[in-house]
Design a protein around this motif. Structure first.
Motif, PDB file in Angstrom:
ATOM      1  N   GLU A 139       0.680  -1.282   0.089  1.00  0.00           N
ATOM      2  CA  GLU A 139      -0.153  -0.085   0.116  1.00  0.00           C
ATOM      3  C   GLU A 139       0.957   1.220   0.117  1.00  0.00           C
ATOM      4  OE1 GLU A 139      -2.964  -0.322   3.310  1.00  0.00           O
ATOM      5  OE2 GLU A 139      -3.879  -2.223   2.593  1.00  0.00           O
ATOM      6  N   THR A 140       1.976   1.642  -0.884  1.00  0.00           N
ATOM      7  CA  THR A 140       2.742   2.426  -0.915  1.00  0.00           C
ATOM      8  C   THR A 140       2.986   2.470  -2.522  1.00  0.00           C
ATOM      9  OG1 THR A 140       4.552   3.718  -0.131  1.00  0.00           O
ATOM     10  CG2 THR A 140       4.852   1.239  -0.467  1.00  0.00           C
ATOM     11  N   THR A 141       3.989   3.443  -2.773  1.00  0.00           N
ATOM     12  CA  THR A 141       4.296   3.774  -4.284  1.00  0.00           C
ATOM     13  C   THR A 141       5.745   3.107  -4.497  1.00  0.00           C
ATOM     14  OG1 THR A 141       5.625   5.863  -3.568  1.00  0.00           O
ATOM     15  CG2 THR A 141       3.284   6.133  -4.208  1.00  0.00           C
ATOM     16  N   PRO A 142       6.121   2.743  -5.687  1.00  0.00           N
ATOM     17  CA  PRO A 142       7.267   1.811  -5.794  1.00  0.00           C
ATOM     18  C   PRO A 142       8.679   2.772  -5.469  1.00  0.00           C
ATOM     19  CG  PRO A 142       6.097   1.875  -7.816  1.00  0.00           C
ATOM     20  CD  PRO A 142       5.452   2.604  -6.582  1.00  0.00           C
ATOM     21  N   ALA A 143       8.666   4.187  -5.406  1.00  0.00           N
ATOM     22  CA  ALA A 143       9.693   5.038  -4.941  1.00  0.00           C
ATOM     23  C   ALA A 143       9.541   4.899  -3.646  1.00  0.00           C
ATOM     24  CB  ALA A 143       9.254   6.304  -5.622  1.00  0.00           C
ATOM     25  N   ASN A 144       8.613   4.962  -2.819  1.00  0.00           N
ATOM     26  CA  ASN A 144       8.693   4.852  -1.263  1.00  0.00           C
ATOM     27  C   ASN A 144       9.200   3.446  -0.898  1.00  0.00           C
ATOM     28  OD1 ASN A 144       7.917   7.375  -1.025  1.00  0.00           O
ATOM     29  ND2 ASN A 144       5.410   6.825  -0.602  1.00  0.00           N
ATOM     30  N   TYR A 145       8.659   2.492  -1.718  1.00  0.00           N
ATOM     31  CA  TYR A 145       9.248   1.106  -1.287  1.00  0.00           C
ATOM     32  C   TYR A 145      10.708   0.866  -1.510  1.00  0.00           C
ATOM     33  CZ  TYR A 145       8.724  -3.888  -0.709  1.00  0.00           C
ATOM     34  OH  TYR A 145       8.887  -5.213  -0.009  1.00  0.00           O
ATOM     35  N   VAL A 146      11.105   1.557  -2.577  1.00  0.00           N
ATOM     36  CA  VAL A 146      12.641   1.608  -2.686  1.00  0.00           C
ATOM     37  C   VAL A 146      13.340   2.176  -1.506  1.00  0.00           C
ATOM     38  CG1 VAL A 146      14.479   1.749  -4.394  1.00  0.00           C
ATOM     39  CG2 VAL A 146      12.531   0.606  -5.058  1.00  0.00           C
ATOM     40  N   ALA A 147      12.769   3.444  -1.305  1.00  0.00           N
ATOM     41  CA  ALA A 147      13.420   4.370  -0.248  1.00  0.00           C
ATOM     42  C   ALA A 147      13.534   3.735   1.163  1.00  0.00           C
ATOM     43  CB  ALA A 147      12.793   5.647  -0.183  1.00  0.00           C
ATOM     44  N   PHE A 148      12.300   2.947   1.326  1.00  0.00           N
ATOM     45  CA  PHE A 148      12.290   2.289   2.723  1.00  0.00           C
ATOM     46  C   PHE A 148      13.358   1.246   2.791  1.00  0.00           C
ATOM     47  CE2 PHE A 148      10.721  -1.690   4.745  1.00  0.00           C
ATOM     48  CZ  PHE A 148      10.640  -1.306   5.970  1.00  0.00           C
ATOM     49  N   MET A 149      13.712   0.398   1.756  1.00  0.00           N
ATOM     50  CA  MET A 149      14.709  -0.352   1.667  1.00  0.00           C
ATOM     51  C   MET A 149      15.980   0.293   1.913  1.00  0.00           C
ATOM     52  SD  MET A 149      13.712  -3.634   1.248  1.00  0.00           S
ATOM     53  CE  MET A 149      12.213  -4.362   1.075  1.00  0.00           C
ATOM     54  N   GLU A 150      16.250   1.426   1.103  1.00  0.00           N
ATOM     55  CA  GLU A 150      17.505   2.043   1.295  1.00  0.00           C
ATOM     56  C   GLU A 150      17.809   2.772   2.694  1.00  0.00           C
ATOM     57  OE1 GLU A 150      17.046   4.635  -2.063  1.00  0.00           O
ATOM     58  OE2 GLU A 150      18.115   3.585  -3.522  1.00  0.00           O
ATOM     59  N   ARG A 151      16.589   3.009   3.516  1.00  0.00           N
ATOM     60  CA  ARG A 151      17.014   3.458   4.687  1.00  0.00           C
ATOM     61  C   ARG A 151      17.542   2.187   5.473  1.00  0.00           C
ATOM     62  NH1 ARG A 151      11.946   6.129   3.693  1.00  0.00           N
ATOM     63  NH2 ARG A 151      10.836   4.707   5.119  1.00  0.00           N
ATOM     64  N   GLY A 152      16.988   1.182   5.410  1.00  0.00           N
ATOM     65  CA  GLY A 152      17.563   0.015   5.905  1.00  0.00           C
ATOM     66  C   GLY A 152      19.128  -0.390   5.436  1.00  0.00           C
ATOM     67  N   GLY A 153      19.769   0.044   4.719  1.00  0.00           N
ATOM     68  CA  GLY A 153      20.863   0.105   4.282  1.00  0.00           C
ATOM     69  C   GLY A 153      21.192  -0.971   3.115  1.00  0.00           C
ATOM     70  N   ILE A 154      19.762  -1.172   2.405  1.00  0.00           N
ATOM     71  CA  ILE A 154      19.960  -2.149   1.180  1.00  0.00           C
ATOM     72  C   ILE A 154      19.849  -1.164  -0.296  1.00  0.00           C
ATOM     73  CG2 ILE A 154      18.434  -4.002   0.062  1.00  0.00           C
ATOM     74  CD1 ILE A 154      17.061  -4.113   2.884  1.00  0.00           C
ATOM     75  N   ARG A 155      20.982  -1.507  -0.793  1.00  0.00           N
ATOM     76  CA  ARG A 155      21.108  -0.713  -2.175  1.00  0.00           C
ATOM     77  C   ARG A 155      19.807  -1.315  -3.237  1.00  0.00           C
ATOM     78  NH1 ARG A 155      27.473  -0.333  -3.548  1.00  0.00           N
ATOM     79  NH2 ARG A 155      28.143   0.707  -1.647  1.00  0.00           N
ATOM     80  N   ALA A 156      19.509  -0.224  -3.725  1.00  0.00           N
ATOM     81  CA  ALA A 156      18.560  -0.792  -5.050  1.00  0.00           C
ATOM     82  C   ALA A 156      18.850  -1.717  -5.725  1.00  0.00           C
ATOM     83  CB  ALA A 156      17.866   0.696  -5.649  1.00  0.00           C
ATOM     84  N   ASP A 157      20.340  -1.631  -5.982  1.00  0.00           N
ATOM     85  CA  ASP A 157      20.841  -2.758  -7.142  1.00  0.00           C
ATOM     86  C   ASP A 157      20.823  -4.100  -6.492  1.00  0.00           C
ATOM     87  OD1 ASP A 157      21.194  -0.753  -8.916  1.00  0.00           O
ATOM     88  OD2 ASP A 157      23.542  -0.490  -8.573  1.00  0.00           O
ATOM     89  N   THR A 158      21.008  -4.088  -5.218  1.00  0.00           N
ATOM     90  CA  THR A 158      20.651  -5.355  -4.651  1.00  0.00           C
ATOM     91  C   THR A 158      19.531  -6.123  -4.895  1.00  0.00           C
ATOM     92  OG1 THR A 158      22.453  -5.053  -3.086  1.00  0.00           O
ATOM     93  CG2 THR A 158      21.024  -6.680  -2.463  1.00  0.00           C
ATOM     94  N   LEU A 159      18.448  -5.451  -4.459  1.00  0.00           N
ATOM     95  CA  LEU A 159      17.039  -5.545  -4.694  1.00  0.00           C
ATOM     96  C   LEU A 159      16.885  -6.027  -6.110  1.00  0.00           C
ATOM     97  CD1 LEU A 159      14.137  -6.186  -3.585  1.00  0.00           C
ATOM     98  CD2 LEU A 159      13.706  -3.874  -4.024  1.00  0.00           C
ATOM     99  N   ARG A 160      17.316  -5.122  -7.039  1.00  0.00           N
ATOM    100  CA  ARG A 160      17.026  -5.554  -8.531  1.00  0.00           C
ATOM    101  C   ARG A 160      17.653  -6.717  -9.097  1.00  0.00           C
ATOM    102  NH1 ARG A 160      14.542  -1.050 -11.070  1.00  0.00           N
ATOM    103  NH2 ARG A 160      14.919  -1.941 -13.164  1.00  0.00           N
ATOM    104  N   GLU A 161      18.876  -6.707  -8.777  1.00  0.00           N
ATOM    105  CA  GLU A 161      19.574  -8.143  -9.089  1.00  0.00           C
ATOM    106  C   GLU A 161      19.067  -9.192  -8.589  1.00  0.00           C
ATOM    107  OE1 GLU A 161      21.742  -8.339 -11.600  1.00  0.00           O
ATOM    108  OE2 GLU A 161      21.260  -6.396 -11.927  1.00  0.00           O
ATOM    109  N   GLN A 162      18.695  -9.198  -7.475  1.00  0.00           N
ATOM    110  CA  GLN A 162      17.887 -10.487  -6.810  1.00  0.00           C
ATOM    111  C   GLN A 162      16.377 -10.753  -7.720  1.00  0.00           C
ATOM    112  OE1 GLN A 162      17.412 -10.657  -2.471  1.00  0.00           O
ATOM    113  NE2 GLN A 162      15.566 -12.075  -2.732  1.00  0.00           N
TER     114      GLN A 162
END
Length: 445
Positions: A139-162
Protein backbone atom coordinates in the motif's frame (compact mmCIF):
# COMPACT_ATOMS: atom_id res chain seq x y z
CA UNK A 1 11.81 -21.21 -6.88
CA UNK A 2 8.89 -18.82 -7.11
CA UNK A 3 9.25 -15.08 -6.78
CA UNK A 4 9.06 -14.11 -3.14
CA UNK A 5 6.62 -11.29 -2.55
CA UNK A 6 8.04 -8.97 0.08
CA UNK A 7 5.64 -7.61 2.67
CA UNK A 8 6.17 -5.50 5.75
CA UNK A 9 3.01 -6.32 7.58
CA UNK A 10 2.11 -5.95 11.20
CA UNK A 11 2.98 -8.74 13.58
CA UNK A 12 1.22 -11.82 14.82
CA UNK A 13 -0.08 -10.30 18.08
CA UNK A 14 -0.08 -13.18 20.52
CA UNK A 15 1.50 -14.51 23.70
CA UNK A 16 2.82 -17.98 24.33
CA UNK A 17 0.34 -20.11 26.20
CA UNK A 18 1.06 -22.88 28.66
CA UNK A 19 0.31 -25.61 26.11
CA UNK A 20 3.29 -27.22 24.46
CA UNK A 21 1.56 -26.66 21.14
CA UNK A 22 0.21 -23.17 21.09
CA UNK A 23 0.06 -19.57 21.96
CA UNK A 24 -3.08 -17.58 22.63
CA UNK A 25 -5.09 -16.16 19.77
CA UNK A 26 -4.27 -12.68 18.50
CA UNK A 27 -6.63 -9.83 19.25
CA UNK A 28 -6.27 -8.36 15.76
CA UNK A 29 -5.68 -9.63 12.22
CA UNK A 30 -3.10 -12.38 12.23
CA UNK A 31 0.03 -12.12 10.15
CA UNK A 32 -0.45 -15.75 9.21
CA UNK A 33 -3.84 -15.07 7.67
CA UNK A 34 -4.46 -14.07 4.08
CA UNK A 35 -6.34 -10.95 5.14
CA UNK A 36 -4.83 -7.98 3.23
CA UNK A 37 -5.73 -5.77 6.19
CA UNK A 38 -2.97 -7.51 8.11
CA UNK A 39 -0.40 -5.81 5.89
CA UNK A 40 0.69 -2.17 6.15
CA UNK A 41 2.86 0.08 4.04
CA UNK A 42 6.56 0.25 4.77
CA UNK A 43 6.22 3.84 5.89
CA UNK A 44 3.96 2.69 8.71
CA UNK A 45 6.42 0.11 9.97
CA UNK A 46 8.55 2.66 11.77
CA UNK A 47 12.18 3.58 11.29
CA UNK A 48 14.23 1.28 9.13
CA UNK A 49 17.64 1.79 10.70
CA UNK A 50 20.22 -0.76 9.63
CA UNK A 51 20.95 -3.42 12.29
CA UNK A 52 24.33 -3.29 13.95
CA UNK A 53 26.50 -6.20 12.82
CA UNK A 54 29.88 -6.28 11.10
CA UNK A 55 31.20 -8.55 8.35
CA UNK A 56 34.60 -8.46 6.70
CA UNK A 57 34.51 -7.15 3.12
CA UNK A 58 36.69 -9.95 1.74
CA UNK A 59 35.65 -13.12 -0.07
CA UNK A 60 33.31 -15.30 2.01
CA UNK A 61 32.85 -18.14 -0.46
CA UNK A 62 33.24 -19.13 -4.09
CA UNK A 63 30.64 -20.93 -6.18
CA UNK A 64 32.44 -22.45 -9.15
CA UNK A 65 34.28 -19.32 -10.35
CA UNK A 66 31.80 -16.81 -8.84
CA UNK A 67 32.65 -15.07 -5.56
CA UNK A 68 30.50 -14.07 -2.62
CA UNK A 69 31.90 -11.18 -0.60
CA UNK A 70 31.21 -9.96 2.88
CA UNK A 71 29.41 -7.00 1.33
CA UNK A 72 27.15 -9.35 -0.66
CA UNK A 73 26.35 -11.32 2.48
CA UNK A 74 25.62 -8.22 4.54
CA UNK A 75 23.27 -6.90 1.84
CA UNK A 76 21.39 -10.20 1.67
CA UNK A 77 21.13 -10.35 5.47
CA UNK A 78 19.73 -6.80 5.55
CA UNK A 79 17.23 -7.72 2.84
CA UNK A 80 16.22 -10.84 4.74
CA UNK A 81 15.74 -8.85 7.94
CA UNK A 82 13.74 -6.11 6.19
CA UNK A 83 11.40 -8.49 4.40
CA UNK A 84 10.72 -10.78 7.37
CA UNK A 85 10.93 -8.19 10.18
CA UNK A 86 12.92 -10.73 12.18
CA UNK A 87 14.88 -8.66 14.67
CA UNK A 88 18.57 -9.64 14.66
CA UNK A 89 19.76 -10.84 18.05
CA UNK A 90 22.88 -12.56 19.28
CA UNK A 91 20.95 -15.83 19.28
CA UNK A 92 19.43 -15.70 15.80
CA UNK A 93 22.12 -13.84 13.85
CA UNK A 94 23.96 -17.08 12.90
CA UNK A 95 20.72 -18.53 11.47
CA UNK A 96 20.05 -15.33 9.50
CA UNK A 97 23.60 -15.40 8.16
CA UNK A 98 23.33 -19.07 7.14
CA UNK A 99 20.01 -18.51 5.40
CA UNK A 100 21.41 -15.48 3.56
CA UNK A 101 24.51 -17.41 2.50
CA UNK A 102 22.41 -20.33 1.21
CA UNK A 103 20.30 -17.88 -0.79
CA UNK A 104 23.39 -16.24 -2.30
CA UNK A 105 24.87 -19.61 -3.27
CA UNK A 106 21.64 -20.56 -5.02
CA UNK A 107 21.52 -17.16 -6.74
CA UNK A 108 25.04 -17.63 -8.11
CA UNK A 109 24.11 -21.10 -9.41
CA UNK A 110 20.93 -19.78 -10.96
CA UNK A 111 22.78 -16.90 -12.64
CA UNK A 112 25.29 -19.35 -14.08
CA UNK A 113 22.53 -21.58 -15.44
CA UNK A 114 20.54 -18.66 -16.84
CA UNK A 115 23.60 -17.46 -18.75
CA UNK A 116 23.38 -20.63 -20.88
CA UNK A 117 20.08 -19.44 -22.39
CA UNK A 118 20.70 -16.35 -24.52
CA UNK A 119 17.03 -15.96 -25.36
CA UNK A 120 16.08 -15.74 -21.69
CA UNK A 121 16.69 -12.11 -20.74
CA UNK A 122 14.80 -10.35 -17.96
CA UNK A 123 14.14 -6.72 -18.87
CA UNK A 124 14.27 -3.70 -16.60
CA UNK A 125 10.57 -3.21 -17.30
CA UNK A 126 9.79 -6.64 -15.84
CA UNK A 127 11.75 -5.80 -12.70
CA UNK A 128 10.00 -2.43 -12.44
CA UNK A 129 6.66 -4.22 -12.64
CA UNK A 130 7.63 -6.63 -9.85
CA UNK A 131 8.66 -3.75 -7.61
CA UNK A 132 5.39 -2.00 -8.44
CA UNK A 133 3.44 -5.13 -7.50
CA UNK A 134 5.30 -5.40 -4.20
CA UNK A 135 4.67 -1.73 -3.47
CA UNK A 136 0.96 -2.20 -4.21
CA UNK A 137 0.83 -5.08 -1.73
CA UNK A 138 2.44 -2.82 0.85
CA UNK A 139 0.00 0.00 0.00
CA UNK A 140 2.69 2.46 -1.05
CA UNK A 141 4.42 3.72 -4.19
CA UNK A 142 7.39 2.01 -5.86
CA UNK A 143 9.60 5.01 -5.03
CA UNK A 144 8.62 4.89 -1.36
CA UNK A 145 9.16 1.14 -1.27
CA UNK A 146 12.69 1.40 -2.64
CA UNK A 147 13.40 4.34 -0.33
CA UNK A 148 12.28 2.23 2.64
CA UNK A 149 14.77 -0.46 1.65
CA UNK A 150 17.57 2.07 1.20
CA UNK A 151 16.93 3.52 4.66
CA UNK A 152 17.58 0.01 5.97
CA UNK A 153 20.98 -0.07 4.27
CA UNK A 154 19.85 -2.08 1.22
CA UNK A 155 21.04 -0.80 -2.14
CA UNK A 156 18.45 -0.64 -4.90
CA UNK A 157 20.82 -2.58 -7.17
CA UNK A 158 20.84 -5.47 -4.66
CA UNK A 159 17.06 -5.72 -4.75
CA UNK A 160 16.92 -5.43 -8.55
CA UNK A 161 19.57 -8.08 -9.16
CA UNK A 162 17.86 -10.53 -6.83
CA UNK A 163 14.57 -9.94 -8.62
CA UNK A 164 16.25 -10.32 -12.02
CA UNK A 165 17.56 -13.75 -11.03
CA UNK A 166 14.30 -14.90 -9.43
CA UNK A 167 12.18 -13.83 -12.42
CA UNK A 168 14.60 -15.51 -14.83
CA UNK A 169 14.72 -18.71 -12.77
CA UNK A 170 10.95 -18.85 -12.61
CA UNK A 171 10.74 -18.46 -16.39
CA UNK A 172 13.45 -21.07 -16.95
CA UNK A 173 11.81 -23.66 -14.71
CA UNK A 174 8.39 -22.99 -16.20
CA UNK A 175 9.65 -23.28 -19.76
CA UNK A 176 11.95 -26.23 -19.25
CA UNK A 177 9.47 -28.37 -17.34
CA UNK A 178 6.21 -27.15 -18.85
CA UNK A 179 5.46 -30.41 -20.64
CA UNK A 180 6.38 -32.52 -17.57
CA UNK A 181 4.15 -30.41 -15.34
CA UNK A 182 1.01 -31.02 -17.38
CA UNK A 183 -1.77 -32.54 -15.35
CA UNK A 184 -4.00 -35.24 -16.79
CA UNK A 185 -7.75 -35.35 -16.40
CA UNK A 186 -7.35 -38.59 -14.43
CA UNK A 187 -5.06 -36.83 -11.92
CA UNK A 188 -7.52 -33.98 -11.44
CA UNK A 189 -10.49 -36.32 -11.09
CA UNK A 190 -8.62 -38.47 -8.58
CA UNK A 191 -7.79 -35.38 -6.53
CA UNK A 192 -11.43 -34.29 -6.67
CA UNK A 193 -12.54 -37.74 -5.48
CA UNK A 194 -10.08 -37.55 -2.59
CA UNK A 195 -11.38 -34.11 -1.61
CA UNK A 196 -14.95 -35.36 -1.73
CA UNK A 197 -14.10 -38.43 0.37
CA UNK A 198 -12.47 -36.17 2.95
CA UNK A 199 -15.38 -33.74 3.10
CA UNK A 200 -16.90 -35.46 6.15
CA UNK A 201 -13.65 -35.44 8.17
CA UNK A 202 -12.33 -32.58 10.34
CA UNK A 203 -10.15 -30.20 8.37
CA UNK A 204 -7.58 -27.56 9.27
CA UNK A 205 -6.60 -24.38 7.42
CA UNK A 206 -2.89 -24.33 8.08
CA UNK A 207 0.18 -22.14 7.63
CA UNK A 208 3.48 -23.99 7.88
CA UNK A 209 7.18 -23.29 8.21
CA UNK A 210 9.58 -26.21 7.81
CA UNK A 211 13.27 -25.99 8.69
CA UNK A 212 15.16 -28.83 7.00
CA UNK A 213 17.91 -30.17 9.27
CA UNK A 214 20.44 -30.88 6.53
CA UNK A 215 20.08 -27.34 5.19
CA UNK A 216 20.61 -25.48 8.47
CA UNK A 217 23.33 -27.59 10.11
CA UNK A 218 21.55 -30.46 11.84
CA UNK A 219 18.43 -31.23 13.86
CA UNK A 220 19.50 -29.25 16.93
CA UNK A 221 20.28 -26.22 14.78
CA UNK A 222 16.85 -26.54 13.15
CA UNK A 223 15.17 -26.71 16.56
CA UNK A 224 17.10 -23.71 17.89
CA UNK A 225 16.34 -21.76 14.73
CA UNK A 226 12.64 -22.59 14.97
CA UNK A 227 12.54 -21.43 18.59
CA UNK A 228 14.08 -18.12 17.54
CA UNK A 229 11.56 -17.70 14.72
CA UNK A 230 8.62 -18.41 17.03
CA UNK A 231 9.92 -15.81 19.47
CA UNK A 232 10.35 -13.28 16.67
CA UNK A 233 6.86 -13.88 15.31
CA UNK A 234 5.38 -13.44 18.78
CA UNK A 235 7.23 -10.13 19.01
CA UNK A 236 6.13 -8.91 15.60
CA UNK A 237 7.56 -10.68 12.55
CA UNK A 238 4.74 -11.58 10.07
CA UNK A 239 4.25 -15.32 9.61
CA UNK A 240 3.90 -15.12 5.82
CA UNK A 241 7.11 -13.16 5.32
CA UNK A 242 9.08 -15.48 7.63
CA UNK A 243 7.75 -18.54 5.80
CA UNK A 244 8.72 -17.13 2.39
CA UNK A 245 12.30 -16.56 3.45
CA UNK A 246 13.06 -19.38 5.90
CA UNK A 247 10.78 -22.33 5.09
CA UNK A 248 12.05 -25.29 3.07
CA UNK A 249 8.50 -26.55 2.41
CA UNK A 250 6.98 -26.29 -1.10
CA UNK A 251 4.47 -23.83 0.38
CA UNK A 252 7.20 -21.23 1.08
CA UNK A 253 6.44 -19.32 -2.15
CA UNK A 254 2.82 -18.95 -0.94
CA UNK A 255 3.84 -17.58 2.45
CA UNK A 256 3.51 -21.01 4.06
CA UNK A 257 -0.14 -21.42 3.02
CA UNK A 258 -0.79 -25.19 3.09
CA UNK A 259 -4.53 -24.78 2.51
CA UNK A 260 -7.09 -27.13 4.07
CA UNK A 261 -5.48 -30.27 5.51
CA UNK A 262 -7.63 -33.34 6.24
CA UNK A 263 -7.43 -35.14 9.58
CA UNK A 264 -5.17 -38.18 9.47
CA UNK A 265 -3.14 -37.17 6.41
CA UNK A 266 -0.13 -35.76 8.30
CA UNK A 267 2.53 -37.12 10.66
CA UNK A 268 1.29 -37.99 14.18
CA UNK A 269 3.24 -35.15 15.82
CA UNK A 270 1.61 -32.63 13.49
CA UNK A 271 -1.84 -34.16 13.96
CA UNK A 272 -1.48 -33.77 17.73
CA UNK A 273 -0.68 -30.10 17.23
CA UNK A 274 -3.60 -29.67 14.81
CA UNK A 275 -5.99 -31.13 17.37
CA UNK A 276 -4.76 -28.89 20.21
CA UNK A 277 -4.30 -25.58 18.38
CA UNK A 278 -7.22 -23.19 18.12
CA UNK A 279 -7.75 -20.76 15.22
CA UNK A 280 -5.30 -17.86 15.57
CA UNK A 281 -2.70 -19.85 17.49
CA UNK A 282 0.93 -20.45 16.55
CA UNK A 283 2.63 -23.66 17.61
CA UNK A 284 5.94 -24.02 19.35
CA UNK A 285 8.55 -25.94 17.28
CA UNK A 286 7.48 -29.50 16.40
CA UNK A 287 10.43 -31.84 15.75
CA UNK A 288 9.91 -34.50 13.07
CA UNK A 289 12.31 -36.78 11.26
CA UNK A 290 14.56 -34.61 9.13
CA UNK A 291 13.59 -31.21 10.50
CA UNK A 292 11.26 -29.02 12.54
CA UNK A 293 7.82 -27.55 11.81
CA UNK A 294 6.09 -24.41 13.02
CA UNK A 295 2.31 -24.46 12.47
CA UNK A 296 -0.07 -21.51 12.35
CA UNK A 297 -3.70 -22.61 12.74
CA UNK A 298 -5.71 -20.22 10.61
CA UNK A 299 -9.08 -21.97 10.89
CA UNK A 300 -10.84 -25.29 11.52
CA UNK A 301 -14.03 -26.93 10.29
CA UNK A 302 -15.83 -30.07 11.35
CA UNK A 303 -16.19 -31.74 7.95
CA UNK A 304 -19.75 -30.74 7.16
CA UNK A 305 -18.92 -29.57 3.64
CA UNK A 306 -21.68 -30.03 1.10
CA UNK A 307 -21.34 -33.22 -0.94
CA UNK A 308 -23.16 -33.47 -4.26
CA UNK A 309 -23.91 -36.81 -5.89
CA UNK A 310 -25.33 -37.77 -9.30
CA UNK A 311 -27.51 -40.91 -9.26
CA UNK A 312 -29.82 -42.99 -11.42
CA UNK A 313 -32.23 -45.64 -10.21
CA UNK A 314 -34.50 -48.43 -11.24
CA UNK A 315 -37.21 -49.77 -8.99
CA UNK A 316 -40.02 -52.30 -8.62
CA UNK A 317 -43.01 -50.81 -6.84
CA UNK A 318 -43.80 -52.42 -3.50
CA UNK A 319 -45.71 -50.18 -1.07
CA UNK A 320 -45.46 -50.61 2.69
CA UNK A 321 -48.57 -52.79 2.56
CA UNK A 322 -46.87 -55.26 0.15
CA UNK A 323 -46.55 -58.83 1.39
CA UNK A 324 -43.12 -60.24 2.28
CA UNK A 325 -43.43 -62.53 -0.74
CA UNK A 326 -43.93 -59.55 -3.08
CA UNK A 327 -40.96 -57.73 -1.59
CA UNK A 328 -38.82 -60.85 -1.91
CA UNK A 329 -39.86 -61.28 -5.55
CA UNK A 330 -39.01 -57.64 -6.33
CA UNK A 331 -35.66 -58.00 -4.63
CA UNK A 332 -34.86 -61.19 -6.52
CA UNK A 333 -35.82 -59.60 -9.85
CA UNK A 334 -33.50 -56.59 -9.30
CA UNK A 335 -30.67 -58.72 -7.98
CA UNK A 336 -30.79 -60.79 -11.15
CA UNK A 337 -30.47 -57.63 -13.28
CA UNK A 338 -27.73 -55.93 -11.22
CA UNK A 339 -24.63 -57.69 -12.54
CA UNK A 340 -24.82 -56.14 -16.01
CA UNK A 341 -25.93 -52.66 -15.04
CA UNK A 342 -23.88 -49.47 -15.43
CA UNK A 343 -24.62 -45.75 -15.32
CA UNK A 344 -24.79 -45.81 -19.10
CA UNK A 345 -27.32 -48.63 -19.55
CA UNK A 346 -29.38 -48.73 -16.35
CA UNK A 347 -32.25 -46.59 -17.65
CA UNK A 348 -32.35 -48.41 -20.98
CA UNK A 349 -32.60 -51.76 -19.18
CA UNK A 350 -35.52 -50.42 -17.13
CA UNK A 351 -37.55 -49.82 -20.30
CA UNK A 352 -36.99 -53.39 -21.50
CA UNK A 353 -38.08 -55.09 -18.26
CA UNK A 354 -41.76 -55.37 -17.43
CA UNK A 355 -42.67 -53.94 -14.06
CA UNK A 356 -39.41 -52.02 -13.67
CA UNK A 357 -39.36 -48.21 -13.56
CA UNK A 358 -36.26 -46.08 -14.16
CA UNK A 359 -35.39 -42.45 -13.45
CA UNK A 360 -32.42 -40.09 -13.50
CA UNK A 361 -32.19 -38.49 -10.06
CA UNK A 362 -29.76 -35.87 -11.34
CA UNK A 363 -27.31 -34.15 -9.00
CA UNK A 364 -28.41 -33.53 -5.42
CA UNK A 365 -27.01 -32.69 -2.01
CA UNK A 366 -26.59 -35.99 -0.16
CA UNK A 367 -28.29 -34.47 2.87
CA UNK A 368 -31.46 -33.89 0.83
CA UNK A 369 -31.83 -37.50 -0.34
CA UNK A 370 -34.15 -40.07 1.21
CA UNK A 371 -32.53 -41.56 4.34
CA UNK A 372 -32.36 -44.99 2.69
CA UNK A 373 -30.38 -43.50 -0.24
CA UNK A 374 -27.88 -41.46 1.79
CA UNK A 375 -25.64 -44.34 2.84
CA UNK A 376 -25.24 -45.48 -0.77
CA UNK A 377 -24.67 -41.88 -1.92
CA UNK A 378 -21.89 -41.34 0.62
CA UNK A 379 -20.05 -44.65 0.52
CA UNK A 380 -20.51 -46.38 -2.85
CA UNK A 381 -17.77 -46.00 -5.43
CA UNK A 382 -18.58 -43.86 -8.44
CA UNK A 383 -19.69 -46.07 -11.35
CA UNK A 384 -21.10 -48.86 -9.18
CA UNK A 385 -24.66 -50.09 -8.67
CA UNK A 386 -25.96 -50.80 -5.19
CA UNK A 387 -27.61 -53.91 -3.82
CA UNK A 388 -31.42 -53.64 -3.54
CA UNK A 389 -32.60 -50.86 -1.21
CA UNK A 390 -36.04 -50.97 0.40
CA UNK A 391 -38.10 -47.78 0.79
CA UNK A 392 -41.82 -47.19 1.48
CA UNK A 393 -42.30 -46.93 -2.30
CA UNK A 394 -40.64 -50.16 -3.35
CA UNK A 395 -37.27 -51.86 -3.94
CA UNK A 396 -34.54 -49.88 -5.74
CA UNK A 397 -31.13 -50.27 -7.38
CA UNK A 398 -29.04 -47.08 -7.21
CA UNK A 399 -26.26 -46.23 -9.66
CA UNK A 400 -23.79 -43.66 -8.31
CA UNK A 401 -22.62 -41.81 -11.43
CA UNK A 402 -20.70 -38.86 -9.99
CA UNK A 403 -19.72 -37.18 -6.74
CA UNK A 404 -18.16 -33.80 -5.96
CA UNK A 405 -17.87 -31.15 -3.32
CA UNK A 406 -20.42 -28.39 -3.38
CA UNK A 407 -20.82 -25.00 -1.74
CA UNK A 408 -19.03 -21.69 -2.32
CA UNK A 409 -15.68 -22.98 -0.98
CA UNK A 410 -15.56 -26.05 -3.22
CA UNK A 411 -12.57 -25.93 -5.61
CA UNK A 412 -13.31 -26.05 -9.31
CA UNK A 413 -11.68 -28.39 -11.82
CA UNK A 414 -9.48 -25.49 -12.94
CA UNK A 415 -8.48 -24.70 -9.32
CA UNK A 416 -7.28 -28.25 -8.72
CA UNK A 417 -5.55 -28.48 -12.10
CA UNK A 418 -3.64 -25.26 -11.42
CA UNK A 419 -2.68 -26.34 -7.91
CA UNK A 420 -1.37 -29.72 -9.09
CA UNK A 421 0.63 -28.10 -11.87
CA UNK A 422 2.17 -25.56 -9.47
CA UNK A 423 3.13 -28.33 -7.05
CA UNK A 424 4.77 -30.32 -9.84
CA UNK A 425 6.71 -27.31 -11.11
CA UNK A 426 7.89 -26.47 -7.59
CA UNK A 427 9.11 -30.04 -7.07
CA UNK A 428 10.96 -30.08 -10.41
CA UNK A 429 12.51 -26.70 -9.65
CA UNK A 430 13.82 -27.87 -6.27
CA UNK A 431 15.24 -31.03 -7.88
CA UNK A 432 16.90 -28.89 -10.58
CA UNK A 433 18.55 -26.74 -7.88
CA UNK A 434 19.69 -29.77 -5.89
CA UNK A 435 21.37 -31.17 -9.01
CA UNK A 436 23.14 -27.86 -9.72
CA UNK A 437 24.33 -27.63 -6.15
CA UNK A 438 25.55 -31.23 -6.11
CA UNK A 439 27.63 -30.64 -9.25
CA UNK A 440 29.04 -27.27 -8.12
CA UNK A 441 32.41 -26.56 -6.50
CA UNK A 442 31.55 -24.54 -3.40
CA UNK A 443 34.37 -23.37 -1.18
CA UNK A 444 34.05 -21.38 2.06
CA UNK A 445 36.86 -19.00 2.98
Amino acid sequence: MGLKRFTTGVALAALLAGSAYGQSAPTGPAAGSLNPAAEQAPAAAGAAAAPEFDLADGIIATVNDKIITGFDLRQRMLLLIATTQVRPTEENLPAIQQQALNALIEQRLQDEELAKFESLKVTDAEIDQEIADMATQAETTPANYVAFMERGGIRADTLREQLRTEIGWRQLVGGRFNSRARVSRAQVEQSMRQLTAAATKPQYLVGEIYLEATRVGGQQAALSGAQQLVRQMVEGAPFQAVARQFSAAPTAARGGDAGWVVQGTVQPALQTAFDQLQPGQLSNPIPVEGGVYIIYMRDKRDGTATSLVSMKQIMVQAPESASPADVAAATQKLEAMRAGLTCDNILQRATSERGVLGSDLGEADVANLAPQFQQVARSAEVGTVSTPVRTPLGVHLLAVCGRRLGGPEAPTYQDIEGRLRSQTLAMLGRRYMRDLRADALIEYK
